[in-house]
Design a protein around this motif. Structure first.
Motif, short mmCIF file in Angstrom:
data_model
loop_
_atom_site.label_atom_id
_atom_site.label_comp_id
_atom_site.label_asym_id
_atom_site.label_seq_id
_atom_site.Cartn_x
_atom_site.Cartn_y
_atom_site.Cartn_z
N LEU A 192 0.82 -1.21 0.00
CA LEU A 192 0.00 0.00 0.00
C LEU A 192 0.86 1.26 0.00
O LEU A 192 2.01 1.27 0.44
N LEU A 193 0.24 2.35 -0.48
CA LEU A 193 0.85 3.66 -0.39
C LEU A 193 0.50 4.34 0.93
O LEU A 193 1.28 5.15 1.44
N THR A 194 -0.68 4.01 1.47
CA THR A 194 -1.15 4.62 2.72
C THR A 194 -1.65 3.53 3.64
O THR A 194 -2.40 2.63 3.24
N ASP A 195 -1.24 3.59 4.90
CA ASP A 195 -1.75 2.68 5.91
C ASP A 195 -1.75 3.42 7.24
O ASP A 195 -1.01 4.39 7.43
N GLY A 196 -2.63 2.96 8.16
CA GLY A 196 -2.74 3.65 9.43
C GLY A 196 -3.32 2.75 10.50
O GLY A 196 -3.68 1.61 10.25
N LEU A 197 -3.45 3.34 11.71
CA LEU A 197 -4.02 2.58 12.81
C LEU A 197 -4.53 3.55 13.87
O LEU A 197 -4.14 4.71 13.93
N LYS A 198 -5.42 3.02 14.70
CA LYS A 198 -5.92 3.76 15.86
C LYS A 198 -5.40 3.07 17.11
O LYS A 198 -5.44 1.84 17.22
N SER A 199 -4.90 3.85 18.05
CA SER A 199 -4.32 3.29 19.27
C SER A 199 -5.38 2.58 20.10
O SER A 199 -6.54 3.04 20.20
N ASP A 200 -4.99 1.44 20.69
CA ASP A 200 -5.90 0.74 21.59
C ASP A 200 -6.07 1.49 22.90
O ASP A 200 -7.08 1.30 23.60
N SER A 201 -5.13 2.30 23.26
CA SER A 201 -5.21 3.06 24.50
C SER A 201 -6.01 4.34 24.27
O SER A 201 -5.99 4.93 23.17
N SER A 202 -6.71 4.80 25.31
CA SER A 202 -7.44 6.06 25.22
C SER A 202 -6.44 7.23 25.25
O SER A 202 -5.28 7.07 25.66
N VAL A 203 -6.94 8.41 24.84
CA VAL A 203 -6.07 9.59 24.87
C VAL A 203 -5.66 9.91 26.31
O VAL A 203 -4.53 10.29 26.58
N ALA A 204 -6.59 9.70 27.26
CA ALA A 204 -6.27 9.96 28.67
C ALA A 204 -5.12 9.07 29.12
O ALA A 204 -4.22 9.52 29.86
N GLN A 205 -5.13 7.79 28.71
CA GLN A 205 -4.05 6.89 29.07
C GLN A 205 -2.72 7.30 28.43
O GLN A 205 -1.67 7.22 29.06
N LEU A 206 -2.81 7.75 27.18
CA LEU A 206 -1.59 8.18 26.50
C LEU A 206 -1.02 9.45 27.15
O LEU A 206 0.20 9.59 27.29
#
Length: 234
Positions: A192-206
């Motif tokens: 692929l030219l583009t790939d991504g992901l969403k973190s399993d942790s919440s923003v508060a945890q990060l």
């Protein structure tokens, strides 16, 4: 009065020229002083020597004036400095300066430098079907619904895993590593030219793990830095 006699001023008696007093009335005789004949008799001299000197002086003055007029015609006039001095080049006006807009500033915060082949985009989610970020943003709070990012390349990614490093930028400009790239391995599709992901942790945890402030995400492919982007936690 003759040359041998002198007339008395009192009685008019004729006396010898050498007489001191009148022989008739005894009045003192005052002989008249003879007029001087050695000097000029008026305001302007008439003798030959004075006239010659005055004539020579006037002639020298006339000659000097004539010579000055001749030389003034031979010497070119002085240049006009005001005409030959170039006009100063006007400085660029303030309107010529174009300040970056808020939109361009936001885009710059998520794009990479010209030497990096990849671009990172941040947002609150990732659509695997559309292959793009949803809710794009670079500013996250503890209440944000998620933290996601993607990488876009001009050519296929070429590997099936990448390493991600996260650093926090301190107030003095130094960087503190909050996630080492050895611990940030992510799986991607090499074709692929583009790939991504969403973190399993919440923003508060990060935020709890990484802290608040400005952060930089750097993505490496086989040890080569291929993209970086900036985001904030507050």
């Amino acid at each position: 009065m003759t040359g041998d006699t002198v007339e008395c001023f009192n009685c008019g008696h004729e006396n010898p020229s050498w007489a001191q007093v009148c022989r008739s009335c005894g009045f003192a005789i005052q002989p008249v002083a003879p007029l001087s004949t050695t000097g000029p008799g008026g305001l302007f001299p008439t003798d030959q020597a004075s006239l010659t000197t005055i004539g020579g002086t006037l002639g020298a003055i006339v000659a000097a004036i004539a010579l000055g007029l001749i030389l003034s015609g031979l010497i070119p006039p002085a240049p006009n400095i005001a005409e030959e001095t170039p006009s100063p080049t006007p400085s660029p006006s303030a309107s010529a300066s174009v300040l970056p807009s808020a939109a361009s500033s936001a885009a710059a915060s998520v794009s990479t430098g010209p030497t990096l082949p990849g671009t990172i985009t941040f947002g609150i989610g990732w659509s695997n079907d559309a292959r793009q970020i949803t809710g794009p943003t670079t500013a996250f709070t503890a209440a944000s619904p998620g933290f996601a990012h993607s990488i876009t390349m001009a050519e296929p990614i070429g590997v099936d895993r990448l390493q991600e490093e996260v650093v926090r930028v301190e107030a003095d400009g130094t960087e503190t590593v909050v996630q080492a790239r050895e611990r940030g391995t992510v799986l991607v599709d090499a074709t692929l030219l583009t790939d991504g992901l969403k973190s399993d942790s919440s923003v508060a945890q990060l935020i709890q793990a990484w802290g608040t402030g400005t952060h930089i995400l750097r993505i490496y492919r086989s040890g080569e830095l291929i993209a970086e982007g900036t985001f904030t936690f507050s």
